[in-house]
Design a protein around this motif. Structure first.
Motif, PDB file in Angstrom:
ATOM      1  N   VAL A 136       6.995   3.735  -3.514  1.00 46.38           N
ATOM      2  CA  VAL A 136       5.772   2.949  -3.381  1.00 46.38           C
ATOM      3  C   VAL A 136       4.718   3.885  -2.788  1.00 46.38           C
ATOM      4  O   VAL A 136       4.705   4.130  -1.588  1.00 46.38           O
ATOM      5  N   PRO A 137       3.841   4.435  -3.637  1.00 45.81           N
ATOM      6  CA  PRO A 137       2.827   5.359  -3.111  1.00 45.81           C
ATOM      7  C   PRO A 137       1.791   4.622  -2.273  1.00 45.81           C
ATOM      8  O   PRO A 137       1.714   3.393  -2.285  1.00 45.81           O
ATOM      9  N   LEU A 138       1.003   5.405  -1.547  1.00 44.82           N
ATOM     10  CA  LEU A 138      -0.057   4.837  -0.717  1.00 44.82           C
ATOM     11  C   LEU A 138      -0.889   3.852  -1.524  1.00 44.82           C
ATOM     12  O   LEU A 138      -1.313   4.165  -2.638  1.00 44.82           O
ATOM     13  N   ARG A 139      -1.074   2.690  -0.981  1.00 45.24           N
ATOM     14  CA  ARG A 139      -1.872   1.676  -1.676  1.00 45.24           C
ATOM     15  C   ARG A 139      -2.700   0.912  -0.665  1.00 45.24           C
ATOM     16  O   ARG A 139      -2.457   0.965   0.533  1.00 45.24           O
ATOM     17  N   MET A 140      -3.657   0.198  -1.192  1.00 45.04           N
ATOM     18  CA  MET A 140      -4.553  -0.585  -0.356  1.00 45.04           C
ATOM     19  C   MET A 140      -3.952  -1.974  -0.157  1.00 45.04           C
ATOM     20  O   MET A 140      -3.436  -2.567  -1.110  1.00 45.04           O
ATOM     21  N   PRO A 141      -4.012  -2.510   1.061  1.00 40.37           N
ATOM     22  CA  PRO A 141      -3.544  -3.888   1.244  1.00 40.37           C
ATOM     23  C   PRO A 141      -4.469  -4.848   0.493  1.00 40.37           C
ATOM     24  O   PRO A 141      -5.629  -4.532   0.239  1.00 40.37           O
ATOM     25  N   GLU A 142      -3.945  -6.003   0.176  1.00 34.08           N
ATOM     26  CA  GLU A 142      -4.765  -6.999  -0.512  1.00 34.08           C
ATOM     27  C   GLU A 142      -5.923  -7.402   0.393  1.00 34.08           C
ATOM     28  O   GLU A 142      -5.749  -7.653   1.583  1.00 34.08           O
TER      29      GLU A 142
END
Length: 147
Positions: A136-142
């Motif tokens: 799970v690469p770096l992602r933005m929270p909802e």
């Protein structure tokens, strides 16, 4: 934070180099309106910077790991100052639990990792995990709409 801000943040997270014109087209607003919203998001501290995501392995740091560091409370600020001088440490998180600090590191080789661990052991106990994959690469929270 409304649906337009949410769309702007999502688009910027995907590509921080996007032009205001393209961003405006994607969110269905004018370029000046998008520029104004981006500026407001920056001033509010929602947007804290724009960064290129670099693959450490491609620039000579093929070994990445997470090191838990348990520091005595009275030494915490001294240790934090020292950690800031170590270029192998990419990020440092102050966490709950027994360890206290979680360090994200990248090094050239296993001997370099050993040397880093040896330096860190002067500040407390360590527990090291090697990163073998990032499923799970770096992602933005909802983004939650507030209006």
């Amino acid at each position: 934070m409304d649906k337009f801000d949410k769309k702007i943040l999502t688009a910027l997270h995907e590509n921080a180099r996007i032009s205001y014109a393209e961003l405006a087209r994607r969110v269905n607003l004018s370029a000046p309106a998008v520029a104004d919203r981006v500026e407001k998001l920056e001033h509010a501290g929602v947007i804290t910077g724009y960064h290129a995501r670099i693959n450490p392995a491609k620039i000579g740091y093929p070994i990445q790991g997470l090191i838990e560091l348990t520091v005595k409370h009275q030494d915490y600020y001294i240790v934090m100052e020292q950690l800031g001088t170590m270029p192998e440490i990419l990020e440092c998180f102050s966490v709950t639990g027994t360890s206290g600090l979680l360090l994200k590191v990248a090094v050239h080789s296993m001997p370099d990792l050993q040397a880093l661990i040896a330096r860190l052991m002067q500040y407390g106990d360590t527990k090291t995990s090697i990163v073998i994959d990032v499923p799970v690469p770096l992602r933005m929270p909802e983004v939650v709409e507030t209006e």
